[in-house]
Design an enzyme around this catalytic site. Structure first.
Site, short mmCIF file in Angstrom:
data_model
loop_
_atom_site.label_atom_id
_atom_site.label_comp_id
_atom_site.label_asym_id
_atom_site.label_seq_id
_atom_site.Cartn_x
_atom_site.Cartn_y
_atom_site.Cartn_z
N VAL A 160 -2.07 -7.52 -4.18
CA VAL A 160 -1.72 -8.55 -3.21
C VAL A 160 -2.95 -9.40 -2.92
O VAL A 160 -4.03 -8.88 -2.62
CB VAL A 160 -1.17 -7.92 -1.91
N GLY B 243 0.81 -1.22 0.00
CA GLY B 243 0.00 0.00 0.00
C GLY B 243 0.84 1.26 0.00
O GLY B 243 1.62 1.51 0.91
N ALA C 285 -5.64 10.80 7.64
CA ALA C 285 -4.30 10.86 7.06
C ALA C 285 -3.21 11.04 8.13
O ALA C 285 -2.16 10.38 8.07
CB ALA C 285 -4.23 11.99 6.04
N GLN C 286 -3.44 11.92 9.12
CA GLN C 286 -2.40 12.21 10.12
C GLN C 286 -1.93 10.98 10.89
O GLN C 286 -0.73 10.74 10.98
CB GLN C 286 -2.88 13.30 11.09
N GLY D 5 -0.27 4.40 0.23
CA GLY D 5 -1.10 5.52 0.70
C GLY D 5 -0.28 6.40 1.63
O GLY D 5 0.95 6.40 1.59
N PHE D 6 -0.97 7.14 2.48
CA PHE D 6 -0.28 8.06 3.38
C PHE D 6 0.72 7.33 4.28
O PHE D 6 1.85 7.77 4.47
CB PHE D 6 -1.30 8.81 4.25
N GLY D 7 0.28 6.19 4.83
CA GLY D 7 1.14 5.44 5.76
C GLY D 7 2.31 4.79 5.04
O GLY D 7 3.47 4.94 5.46
N ASP E 215 -5.18 3.22 8.27
CA ASP E 215 -6.59 2.85 8.46
C ASP E 215 -6.77 1.38 8.82
O ASP E 215 -7.72 1.01 9.52
CB ASP E 215 -7.38 3.10 7.17
N GLU F 251 -18.60 17.92 2.98
CA GLU F 251 -17.87 18.63 1.93
C GLU F 251 -18.55 18.45 0.57
O GLU F 251 -18.67 19.40 -0.21
CB GLU F 251 -16.41 18.15 1.90
C1 LIG Z 1 -13.47 11.06 0.38
C2 LIG Z 1 -12.48 11.01 1.50
C3 LIG Z 1 -12.14 12.18 2.17
C4 LIG Z 1 -11.22 12.15 3.20
N1 LIG Z 1 -10.90 13.31 3.84
C5 LIG Z 1 -9.96 13.31 4.80
C6 LIG Z 1 -9.53 14.53 5.41
O1 LIG Z 1 -10.03 15.60 5.08
N2 LIG Z 1 -8.57 14.46 6.36
C7 LIG Z 1 -8.00 13.29 6.72
O2 LIG Z 1 -7.10 13.28 7.57
N3 LIG Z 1 -8.37 12.12 6.18
C8 LIG Z 1 -9.33 12.10 5.23
N4 LIG Z 1 -9.71 10.92 4.65
C9 LIG Z 1 -9.14 9.67 5.17
C10 LIG Z 1 -7.72 9.43 4.67
O3 LIG Z 1 -7.66 9.59 3.27
C11 LIG Z 1 -7.31 8.01 5.07
O4 LIG Z 1 -7.40 7.91 6.46
C12 LIG Z 1 -5.88 7.72 4.62
O5 LIG Z 1 -5.82 7.69 3.23
C13 LIG Z 1 -5.38 6.41 5.21
O6 LIG Z 1 -4.07 6.18 4.77
P1 LIG Z 1 -3.53 4.70 4.58
O7 LIG Z 1 -2.10 4.83 4.25
O8 LIG Z 1 -3.93 3.87 5.73
O9 LIG Z 1 -4.36 4.11 3.35
P2 LIG Z 1 -4.62 4.70 1.88
O10 LIG Z 1 -4.17 6.09 1.75
O11 LIG Z 1 -6.05 4.39 1.59
O12 LIG Z 1 -3.70 3.77 0.96
C14 LIG Z 1 -3.91 2.40 0.84
C15 LIG Z 1 -3.18 1.91 -0.39
O13 LIG Z 1 -3.18 0.50 -0.39
C16 LIG Z 1 -3.39 0.03 -1.70
N5 LIG Z 1 -3.95 -1.32 -1.60
C17 LIG Z 1 -5.06 -1.70 -0.92
N6 LIG Z 1 -5.24 -3.03 -1.04
C18 LIG Z 1 -4.25 -3.48 -1.82
C19 LIG Z 1 -3.90 -4.78 -2.30
N7 LIG Z 1 -4.61 -5.87 -2.00
N8 LIG Z 1 -2.81 -4.89 -3.10
C20 LIG Z 1 -2.08 -3.80 -3.41
N9 LIG Z 1 -2.35 -2.56 -2.97
C21 LIG Z 1 -3.42 -2.41 -2.18
C22 LIG Z 1 -4.35 1.06 -2.30
O14 LIG Z 1 -4.27 1.04 -3.72
C23 LIG Z 1 -3.84 2.35 -1.69
O15 LIG Z 1 -2.90 2.98 -2.53
C24 LIG Z 1 -10.63 10.93 3.60
C25 LIG Z 1 -10.96 9.75 2.92
C26 LIG Z 1 -11.88 9.79 1.88
C27 LIG Z 1 -12.23 8.52 1.16
#
Ligand SMILES: Cc1cc2nc3c(=O)[nH]c(=O)nc-3n(C[C@H](O)[C@H](O)[C@H](O)COP(=O)(O)OP(=O)(O)OC[C@H]3O[C@@H](n4cnc5c(N)ncnc54)[C@H](O)[C@@H]3O)c2cc1C
Length: 435
Positions: free
Chosen positions: A83, A15, A322-323, A17-19, A305, A174
């Site tokens: 994955v 993944g 995100a934080q 994403g942010f983390g 998350d 929003e």
């Molecule tokens: C519409 C919306 C608005 C939001 N607004 C806010 C906000 O204003 N402020 C805030 O703090 N947070 C906000 N959030 C929440 C924030 O975006 C999430 O908490 C954050 O993205 C979590 O980060 P993460 O690294 O856990 O996962 P993510 O950023 O979701 O990244 C997960 C990654 O894992 C990958 N992945 C998943 N499963 C697989 C797999 N099986 N194989 C390969 N890759 C995989 C995905 O493609 C993705 O790139 C919002 C979320 C949404 C949906």
């Protein structure tokens, strides 16, 4: 998977994403071979998805290539891979492009929409968790107005211009605010031959206040802002079902609408092999200790998350925002260096920097640990913070220019139906969009 052998231990991150990105940045210049796997080749800045759905921003300005983020990091490898399973016995990750062995594994797969088992809503409703989903929603909104122009049936026309957003968290608030601004500023000019005053934006919240994770004052103010924009805010109503035409609730209230947006729940993205009941918490999240180790495993970690770290202050785990994901990624990066050096790890402590939501032009609510404020200043703070955390200089510039342009011109020019969205394919698509 064609990753070179290395004398360094191999850390696989699932993944980007942010983390995952925060962790990869911390670790890829250290004595570790970092392999990041993601099913997309870009990082998706989810907080601005609603602006893509409502034509305020192009999708490219909120996505950024993962390879570019970590360009020049010597021990970093990216593979575009879905994955499928973890073999914890053999310490292998199984993917659609082959298997790969790990020394340490970090699950950072984020979350997905949770329909709580409601098939009607899943098949006929719209989600907004990915860029393709946001583009579908953008197309559907615009197609509805084009369709409304064609019908003589007033009932049908109203349903096409009736929007129901379920979930009064930041996403729902929003999106509702943005739609209300479109109704006011753009629709009358784009559709002079349609009575767009009849368009309705309904925000349905099961609890007794919007933005339940924020302060009472933020909730009250956000509701007042939305009502000022003409949004119908429905509280203490639970949506029961949707058949593509009619939204039923647990009360007598029924909405006839061609568009239901489901922003009322998320759950962690689980992976086969790491799905034993004992290690799963509420919302499918993986139970982790204060070093992010998944319960029962020393070499498997989870952040963001997907992870649930219980503490006195956060008995249900950190907020799915995100934080926490960024802070957890950084903390785990530092801990992994300690682990590889044979030093003891340090427990993670979350620094709550506050939360915020915008309702529209000059209208936002901000809760900081010491101050709470709303209105114009809050809106500028909201914009600054979002620009700051957006990845990539080009994206920041493009988003900033778009915002200035939209502000001066009261416009959202990305209202394009690039990829038409057809309702009859929705059931199939909503399944595909989960990916
Ligand atoms: C519409 C919306 C608005 C939001 N607004 C806010 C906000 O204003 N402020 C805030 O703090 N947070 C906000 N959030 C929440 C924030 O975006 C999430 O908490 C954050 O993205 C979590 O980060 P993460 O690294 O856990 O996962 P993510 O950023 O979701 O990244 C997960 C990654 O894992 C990958 N992945 C998943 N499963 C697989 C797999 N099986 N194989 C390969 N890759 C995989 C995905 O493609 C993705 O790139 C919002 C979320 C949404 C949906």
């Amino acid at each position: 998977m064609n990753i070179p052998q290395s004398s360094f231990p191999r850390v696989i991150i699932i993944g980007g994403g942010f983390g995952g990105i925060a962790l990869a940045k911390k670790l890829s210049k250290k004595e570790a071979q970092v392999v990041l796997l993601d099913k997309h080749n870009y990082h998706n800045f989810q907080p601005l998805l609603y602006q893509v759905s409502t034509g305020g921003l192009e999708p490219d300005s909120i996505a950024y290539p993962i390879r570019k983020v970590l360009q020049g990091y010597p021990n970093f490898y990216f593979r575009l891979a879905n994955v499928l399973e973890i073999d914890t016995q053999a310490k292998k990750v199984l993917t659609n492009i082959g298997d790969i062995r790990y020394d340490y594994l970090v699950v950072a797969t984020g979350s997905e929409t949770n329909y709580f088992g409601n098939k009607g809503i899943q098949n006929m409703g719209m989600a907004m968790k990915t860029i393709p989903q946001s583009l579908n929603l953008r197309s559907l909104i615009l197609e509805n107005f084009e369709q409304a122009l064609l019908t003589d049936d007033l009932h049908e026309r109203d349903a096409l211009m009736n929007f129901v957003i379920v979930g009064g968290g930041p996403t729902g608030v929003e999106l509702a605010g943005a739609l209300a601004e479109i109704k006011k500023g753009i629709l009358p000019k784009d559709y002079p031959d349609l009575d767009t005053r009849r368009a309705q934006i309904n925000l349905v919240q099961s609890g007794d206040r919007l933005l339940p994770a924020m302060s009472e004052v933020a909730s009250r103010k956000a509701e007042r802002f939305l009502e000022g924009l003409g949004v119908n805010v429905w509280k203490n109503i639970r949506v029961a079902d949707y058949d593509g035409k009619c939204v039923t609730t647990n009360t007598d209230t029924v909405f006839e609408t061609a568009t239901l947006v489901w922003a009322a729940g998320v759950q962690a993205v689980g992976i086969k092999g790491l799905d034993a009941k004992e290690i799963l918490a509420r919302g499918n999240r993986l139970k982790v200790n204060h070093f992010h180790q998944v319960e029962g495993f020393e070499e498997i970690f989870a952040i963001g998350d997907v992870a649930q770290m219980q503490s006195e202050d956060f008995p249900e785990g950190h907020p799915m925002m995100a934080q926490p994901a960024i802070q957890q990624g950084r903390s785990l990066g530092e801990n992994m260096v300690r682990l590889i050096d044979g030093k003891p790890m340090k427990p993670f402590v979350y620094k709550d920097k506050g939360s915020m939501a915008t309702v529209g032009r000059n209208k936002a609510v901000v809760d900081l640990p010491r101050f709470k404020f709303q209105g114009v200043f809050a809106w500028f703070v909201w914009m600054f913070v979002h620009l700051y955390f957006l990845i990539g200089f080009r994206n920041r510039v493009v988003v900033f220019i778009n915002w200035v342009y939209n502000y001066i011109r009261f416009d959202r020019e990305a209202r394009l139906i690039i990829r038409p969205f057809k309702k009859q394919n929705q059931a199939e698509r909503s399944k595909l969009m989960q990916d």
